[in-house]
Write a protein that holds these residues in place. Structure first.
Motif, PDB file in Angstrom:
ATOM      1  N   VAL A 143       0.841  -1.199   0.000  1.00 60.41           N
ATOM      2  CA  VAL A 143       0.000   0.000   0.000  1.00 60.41           C
ATOM      3  C   VAL A 143       0.874   1.245   0.000  1.00 60.41           C
ATOM      4  CG1 VAL A 143      -1.637   1.344   1.401  1.00 60.41           C
ATOM      5  CG2 VAL A 143      -2.034  -1.106   1.018  1.00 60.41           C
ATOM      6  N   THR A 144       1.882   1.279   0.855  1.00 59.82           N
ATOM      7  CA  THR A 144       2.775   2.441   0.918  1.00 59.82           C
ATOM      8  C   THR A 144       3.488   2.653  -0.408  1.00 59.82           C
ATOM      9  OG1 THR A 144       3.120   2.145   3.295  1.00 59.82           O
ATOM     10  CG2 THR A 144       4.751   3.459   2.117  1.00 59.82           C
ATOM     11  N   ASN A 145       4.043   1.591  -0.967  1.00 62.34           N
ATOM     12  CA  ASN A 145       4.814   1.719  -2.202  1.00 62.34           C
ATOM     13  C   ASN A 145       3.948   2.050  -3.415  1.00 62.34           C
ATOM     14  OD1 ASN A 145       7.264   1.422  -0.926  1.00 62.34           O
ATOM     15  ND2 ASN A 145       7.312  -0.788  -1.203  1.00 62.34           N
ATOM     16  N   ALA A 146       2.635   1.861  -3.285  1.00 66.31           N
ATOM     17  CA  ALA A 146       1.703   2.262  -4.343  1.00 66.31           C
ATOM     18  C   ALA A 146       1.212   3.703  -4.137  1.00 66.31           C
ATOM     19  CB  ALA A 146       0.525   1.303  -4.395  1.00 66.31           C
ATOM     20  N   GLY A 147       1.738   4.370  -3.098  1.00 61.46           N
ATOM     21  CA  GLY A 147       1.362   5.763  -2.847  1.00 61.46           C
ATOM     22  C   GLY A 147       0.370   5.958  -1.735  1.00 61.46           C
ATOM     23  N   LYS A 173      -7.321   3.730  12.288  1.00 64.42           N
ATOM     24  CA  LYS A 173      -5.939   3.896  11.843  1.00 64.42           C
ATOM     25  C   LYS A 173      -5.564   2.779  10.888  1.00 64.42           C
ATOM     26  CE  LYS A 173      -4.103   6.476  15.652  1.00 64.42           C
ATOM     27  NZ  LYS A 173      -2.881   6.819  16.320  1.00 64.42           N
ATOM     28  N   ARG A 174      -4.520   3.053  10.108  1.00 65.60           N
ATOM     29  CA  ARG A 174      -3.940   2.058   9.192  1.00 65.60           C
ATOM     30  C   ARG A 174      -4.986   1.494   8.247  1.00 65.60           C
ATOM     31  NH1 ARG A 174       0.097   4.770  10.818  1.00 65.60           N
ATOM     32  NH2 ARG A 174       1.009   4.130  12.777  1.00 65.60           N
ATOM     33  N   VAL A 175      -5.824   2.348   7.704  1.00 63.83           N
ATOM     34  CA  VAL A 175      -6.859   1.918   6.756  1.00 63.83           C
ATOM     35  C   VAL A 175      -6.170   1.585   5.442  1.00 63.83           C
ATOM     36  CG1 VAL A 175      -8.978   2.573   5.562  1.00 63.83           C
ATOM     37  CG2 VAL A 175      -8.554   3.402   7.909  1.00 63.83           C
ATOM     38  N   MET A 176      -6.187   0.296   5.078  1.00 61.34           N
ATOM     39  CA  MET A 176      -5.434  -0.170   3.912  1.00 61.34           C
ATOM     40  C   MET A 176      -6.258  -1.137   3.069  1.00 61.34           C
ATOM     41  SD  MET A 176      -1.723  -1.100   5.575  1.00 61.34           S
ATOM     42  CE  MET A 176      -2.206  -1.837   7.128  1.00 61.34           C
ATOM     43  N   VAL A 177      -6.160  -0.976   1.771  1.00 66.33           N
ATOM     44  CA  VAL A 177      -6.717  -1.934   0.814  1.00 66.33           C
ATOM     45  C   VAL A 177      -5.618  -2.223  -0.202  1.00 66.33           C
ATOM     46  CG1 VAL A 177      -8.461  -2.325  -0.967  1.00 66.33           C
ATOM     47  CG2 VAL A 177      -9.072  -1.111   1.134  1.00 66.33           C
ATOM     48  N   HIS A 178      -5.390  -3.491  -0.488  1.00 67.97           N
ATOM     49  CA  HIS A 178      -4.308  -3.864  -1.394  1.00 67.97           C
ATOM     50  C   HIS A 178      -4.488  -3.160  -2.739  1.00 67.97           C
ATOM     51  CE1 HIS A 178      -1.563  -6.124  -3.902  1.00 67.97           C
ATOM     52  NE2 HIS A 178      -0.960  -6.448  -2.775  1.00 67.97           N
ATOM     53  N   PRO A 179      -3.406  -2.545  -3.262  1.00 65.04           N
ATOM     54  CA  PRO A 179      -3.521  -1.817  -4.535  1.00 65.04           C
ATOM     55  C   PRO A 179      -3.972  -2.691  -5.700  1.00 65.04           C
ATOM     56  CG  PRO A 179      -1.224  -1.895  -3.780  1.00 65.04           C
ATOM     57  CD  PRO A 179      -2.069  -2.456  -2.683  1.00 65.04           C
ATOM     58  N   ALA A 202      -1.229   6.442   1.974  1.00 65.16           N
ATOM     59  CA  ALA A 202      -0.826   7.248   3.136  1.00 65.16           C
ATOM     60  C   ALA A 202      -1.147   6.488   4.410  1.00 65.16           C
ATOM     61  CB  ALA A 202      -1.548   8.594   3.102  1.00 65.16           C
ATOM     62  N   VAL A 203      -0.263   5.590   4.788  1.00 64.25           N
ATOM     63  CA  VAL A 203      -0.474   4.763   5.981  1.00 64.25           C
ATOM     64  C   VAL A 203       0.731   4.834   6.919  1.00 64.25           C
ATOM     65  CG1 VAL A 203      -2.249   3.202   5.103  1.00 64.25           C
ATOM     66  CG2 VAL A 203       0.148   2.733   4.598  1.00 64.25           C
ATOM     67  N   GLY A 204       1.257   6.042   7.082  1.00 56.51           N
ATOM     68  CA  GLY A 204       2.303   6.261   8.071  1.00 56.51           C
ATOM     69  C   GLY A 204       3.720   6.306   7.538  1.00 56.51           C
ATOM     70  N   PHE A 205       3.897   6.050   6.265  1.00 56.94           N
ATOM     71  CA  PHE A 205       5.220   6.044   5.659  1.00 56.94           C
ATOM     72  C   PHE A 205       5.164   6.754   4.316  1.00 56.94           C
ATOM     73  CE2 PHE A 205       5.068   2.321   8.380  1.00 56.94           C
ATOM     74  CZ  PHE A 205       6.273   2.383   9.061  1.00 56.94           C
ATOM     75  N   VAL A 206       6.349   7.015   3.766  1.00 64.19           N
ATOM     76  CA  VAL A 206       6.475   7.536   2.414  1.00 64.19           C
ATOM     77  C   VAL A 206       7.309   6.528   1.636  1.00 64.19           C
ATOM     78  CG1 VAL A 206       7.378   9.420   1.004  1.00 64.19           C
ATOM     79  CG2 VAL A 206       6.313   9.925   3.208  1.00 64.19           C
ATOM     80  N   ALA A 207       6.849   6.182   0.445  1.00 66.69           N
ATOM     81  CA  ALA A 207       7.560   5.216  -0.404  1.00 66.69           C
ATOM     82  C   ALA A 207       8.925   5.755  -0.800  1.00 66.69           C
ATOM     83  CB  ALA A 207       6.732   4.924  -1.649  1.00 66.69           C
ATOM     84  N   PRO A 208       9.868   4.856  -1.002  1.00 65.90           N
ATOM     85  CA  PRO A 208       9.770   3.407  -0.927  1.00 65.90           C
ATOM     86  C   PRO A 208      10.054   2.900   0.489  1.00 65.90           C
ATOM     87  CG  PRO A 208      11.913   3.997  -1.812  1.00 65.90           C
ATOM     88  CD  PRO A 208      11.163   5.289  -1.560  1.00 65.90           C
ATOM     89  N   VAL A 209       9.391   1.794   0.850  1.00 68.63           N
ATOM     90  CA  VAL A 209       9.635   1.140   2.129  1.00 68.63           C
ATOM     91  C   VAL A 209       9.813  -0.351   1.900  1.00 68.63           C
ATOM     92  CG1 VAL A 209       8.382   2.832   3.531  1.00 68.63           C
ATOM     93  CG2 VAL A 209       7.178   0.815   2.660  1.00 68.63           C
ATOM     94  N   THR A 210      10.389  -0.986   2.911  1.00 67.67           N
ATOM     95  CA  THR A 210      10.547  -2.444   2.924  1.00 67.67           C
ATOM     96  C   THR A 210       9.852  -2.978   4.174  1.00 67.67           C
ATOM     97  OG1 THR A 210      12.560  -2.418   4.248  1.00 67.67           O
ATOM     98  CG2 THR A 210      12.831  -2.219   1.842  1.00 67.67           C
TER      99      THR A 210
END
Length: 178
Positions: free
Chosen positions: A26-30, A92-98, A32-40
């Motif tokens: 989710v982060t690497n697709a842009g 918090k951490r609302v995420m859906v797979h890109p 906004a879940v607490g990080f800025v891409a790129p992350v591992t």
């Protein structure tokens, strides 16, 4: 849509790794879940483990949406840890797979959270979003209203400060489960 929701699933080692992988994707697709891409996974794992601890040890709760056996949607009901705010909850951490975007999973996740919020006795739900991504329009379509902004509160890069937008949803009495 074949999304199946589980509130408070057993946070096995496998599910923890799947949530970390989802968070990275989710982060690497842009997202906004607490990080800025790129992350591992190594970047995300310490924050994820702290999040998992709040769920396992309480008082936080996790909602996971599964497409077949694969977790593709996640959010955390974060307790305010303050009695005067016990009548509402922060999402918090609302995420859906890109890879599942466009299937209505985000709306389904938020509708399920809304239904559960009522069932759990909360009067409202609160979520914050990063300005510049158009997320406030998504939440507005679901009934959330902007109740404030923290100007420049999120530094995503040197010289790129973004507002943190505060969104709020009043929860009327319970309705039938979605």
């Amino acid at each position: 849509m074949s999304l199946r929701f589980v509130l408070d699933p057993d946070l096995t080692a496998e599910l923890r790794e799947q949530v970390v992988a989802l968070w990275v994707d989710v982060t690497n697709a842009g997202g906004a879940v607490g990080f800025v891409a790129p992350v591992t996974g190594a970047d995300v794992r310490p924050v994820a483990e702290a999040t998992f601890a709040g769920i396992v040890d309480g008082p936080d709760r996790m909602l996971v949406g599964y497409d077949d056996a694969r977790p593709v949607a996640v959010l955390v009901f974060a307790d305010n840890r303050f009695d005067l705010k016990a009548h509402w909850c922060v999402l918090k951490r609302v995420m859906v797979h890109p890879g599942t975007q466009g299937r209505g999973y985000g709306s389904a996740l938020m509708r399920k959270a809304e239904w559960l919020g009522r069932k759990l006795g909360w009067a409202a739900l609160h979520v914050t979003v990063r300005d510049g991504l158009g997320l406030e329009q998504f939440y507005a379509r679901l009934g959330y209203r902007e109740v404030g902004r923290l100007p420049g509160a999120l530094r995503v890069a040197p010289g790129d400060d973004r507002d943190e937008i505060l969104m709020w949803l009043d929860l009327p009495p319970a309705t039938p489960e979605p």
